[in-house]
Design a protein around this motif. Structure first.
Motif, PDB file in Angstrom:
ATOM      1  N   TRP A  66       0.839  -1.203   0.000  1.00 36.59           N
ATOM      2  CA  TRP A  66       0.000   0.000   0.000  1.00 36.59           C
ATOM      3  C   TRP A  66       0.871   1.249   0.000  1.00 36.59           C
ATOM      4  CZ3 TRP A  66      -1.195   3.775   3.862  1.00 36.59           C
ATOM      5  CH2 TRP A  66      -2.251   4.609   3.517  1.00 36.59           C
ATOM      6  N   ARG A  69       2.292   1.717  -3.422  1.00 41.55           N
ATOM      7  CA  ARG A  69       1.276   2.224  -4.345  1.00 41.55           C
ATOM      8  C   ARG A  69       1.001   3.702  -4.100  1.00 41.55           C
ATOM      9  NH1 ARG A  69      -3.342  -2.335  -5.501  1.00 41.55           N
ATOM     10  NH2 ARG A  69      -1.936  -3.809  -6.486  1.00 41.55           N
ATOM     11  N   GLN A  70       0.960   4.094  -2.834  1.00 36.88           N
ATOM     12  CA  GLN A  70       0.769   5.511  -2.510  1.00 36.88           C
ATOM     13  C   GLN A  70       1.907   6.325  -3.115  1.00 36.88           C
ATOM     14  OE1 GLN A  70      -2.488   5.652  -1.602  1.00 36.88           O
ATOM     15  NE2 GLN A  70      -1.937   7.148  -0.087  1.00 36.88           N
ATOM     16  N   ASP A  72       3.784   5.421  -5.671  1.00 36.17           N
ATOM     17  CA  ASP A  72       3.619   5.388  -7.130  1.00 36.17           C
ATOM     18  C   ASP A  72       2.543   6.370  -7.576  1.00 36.17           C
ATOM     19  OD1 ASP A  72       5.551   3.445  -7.239  1.00 36.17           O
ATOM     20  OD2 ASP A  72       4.156   1.768  -7.546  1.00 36.17           O
ATOM     21  N   GLU A  73       1.418   6.397  -6.858  1.00 39.29           N
ATOM     22  CA  GLU A  73       0.333   7.319  -7.222  1.00 39.29           C
ATOM     23  C   GLU A  73       0.796   8.763  -7.096  1.00 39.29           C
ATOM     24  OE1 GLU A  73      -3.150   6.406  -4.935  1.00 39.29           O
ATOM     25  OE2 GLU A  73      -3.405   4.451  -5.893  1.00 39.29           O
ATOM     26  N   SER A  74       1.574   9.045  -6.072  1.00 35.74           N
ATOM     27  CA  SER A  74       2.098  10.399  -5.896  1.00 35.74           C
ATOM     28  C   SER A  74       3.020  10.774  -7.053  1.00 35.74           C
ATOM     29  CB  SER A  74       2.848  10.490  -4.568  1.00 35.74           C
ATOM     30  OG  SER A  74       3.422  11.756  -4.410  1.00 35.74           O
ATOM     31  N   GLN A  75       3.865   9.842  -7.456  1.00 43.23           N
ATOM     32  CA  GLN A  75       4.766  10.103  -8.585  1.00 43.23           C
ATOM     33  C   GLN A  75       3.970  10.305  -9.873  1.00 43.23           C
ATOM     34  OE1 GLN A  75       7.442   6.770  -8.672  1.00 43.23           O
ATOM     35  NE2 GLN A  75       8.761   7.589  -7.059  1.00 43.23           N
ATOM     36  N   ILE A  76       2.928   9.492 -10.054  1.00 44.72           N
ATOM     37  CA  ILE A  76       2.097   9.621 -11.262  1.00 44.72           C
ATOM     38  C   ILE A  76       1.393  10.963 -11.266  1.00 44.72           C
ATOM     39  CG2 ILE A  76      -0.008   8.737 -12.369  1.00 44.72           C
ATOM     40  CD1 ILE A  76       0.980   5.905 -11.573  1.00 44.72           C
ATOM     41  N   ARG A  77       0.864  11.391 -10.091  1.00 45.42           N
ATOM     42  CA  ARG A  77       0.217  12.712 -10.016  1.00 45.42           C
ATOM     43  C   ARG A  77       1.212  13.815 -10.352  1.00 45.42           C
ATOM     44  NH1 ARG A  77      -2.747  10.605  -5.692  1.00 45.42           N
ATOM     45  NH2 ARG A  77      -1.168  11.204  -4.209  1.00 45.42           N
TER      46      ARG A  77
END
Length: 195
Positions: A66, A69-70, A72-77
């Protein structure tokens, strides 16, 4: 009597010893059963501890995943924000080139036919590339005014009812990018007057 008393005492003693032996046997059996129960409980506790450790490790793995993923999501944002900013900068650059090309096109219309043909070729190439990028130019005159696409900066009066609320001239072109109006075209529009 003494002999009878002694025999009676021996009988009572023997009875007591027998009862005591039974009680010891029962106590031994209870002890063995209790010991067996304790061993079973100990085994259950060990099994429970193993299960708890497995669940604890699974929970740690889940929390690690988790967290990744958080991250990764931050990097994607962050990448998406960067891409949006870059896209806006490219659109601003496109606006500058569109204005310059428009000005050159207007200048070429006052010059010879060779210039006009050259500008038409350039415009065709640019329009083809714009289409590939999802850009639709707003630069046509003679069409009805659409206030979602056009900003009327000048009005010219006419008596021709057919020209009422149509574009007389485009001063600065606009464009639509991926279905959204990014820049309205600045135009001169006809307005019919009654005689």
């Amino acid at each position: 009597m003494l002999f009878g008393k002694k025999k009676k005492e021996e009988g009572e003693t023997s009875e007591l010893l027998k009862q005591l032996g039974e009680k010891i046997d029962n106590s031994s059996k209870l002890y063995d059963a209790s010991l067996h129960k304790v061993e079973q409980m100990q085994q259950q506790m060990n099994d429970f501890e193993k299960t708890l450790k497995r669940h604890d490790m699974s929970l740690e793995d889940l929390l690690d995943e988790w967290s990744e993923r958080q991250s990764d999501e931050s990097q994607i944002r962050d990448q998406m924000c960067s891409l949006c900013e870059t896209e806006e900068k490219f659109l601003k650059l496109f606006e500058v080139y569109q204005e310059e090309l428009w000005a050159m096109h207007r200048l070429a219309s006052t010059m010879g036919n060779d210039w006009q043909r050259q500008m038409q070729l350039m415009s065709q190439n640019v329009k083809a590339q714009m289409c590939l990028c999802g850009i639709s130019p707003v630069e046509e005159s003679g069409i009805p005014v659409d206030y979602a696409l056009h900003e009327v900066v000048e009005v010219v009066e006419t008596t021709d009812i057919q020209k009422n609320k149509t574009i007389a001239e485009v001063y600065r072109p606009g464009y639509v990018y991926r279905g959204r109006v990014k820049k309205k075209a600045q135009v001169k529009a006809f307005r019919c007057i009654e005689r």
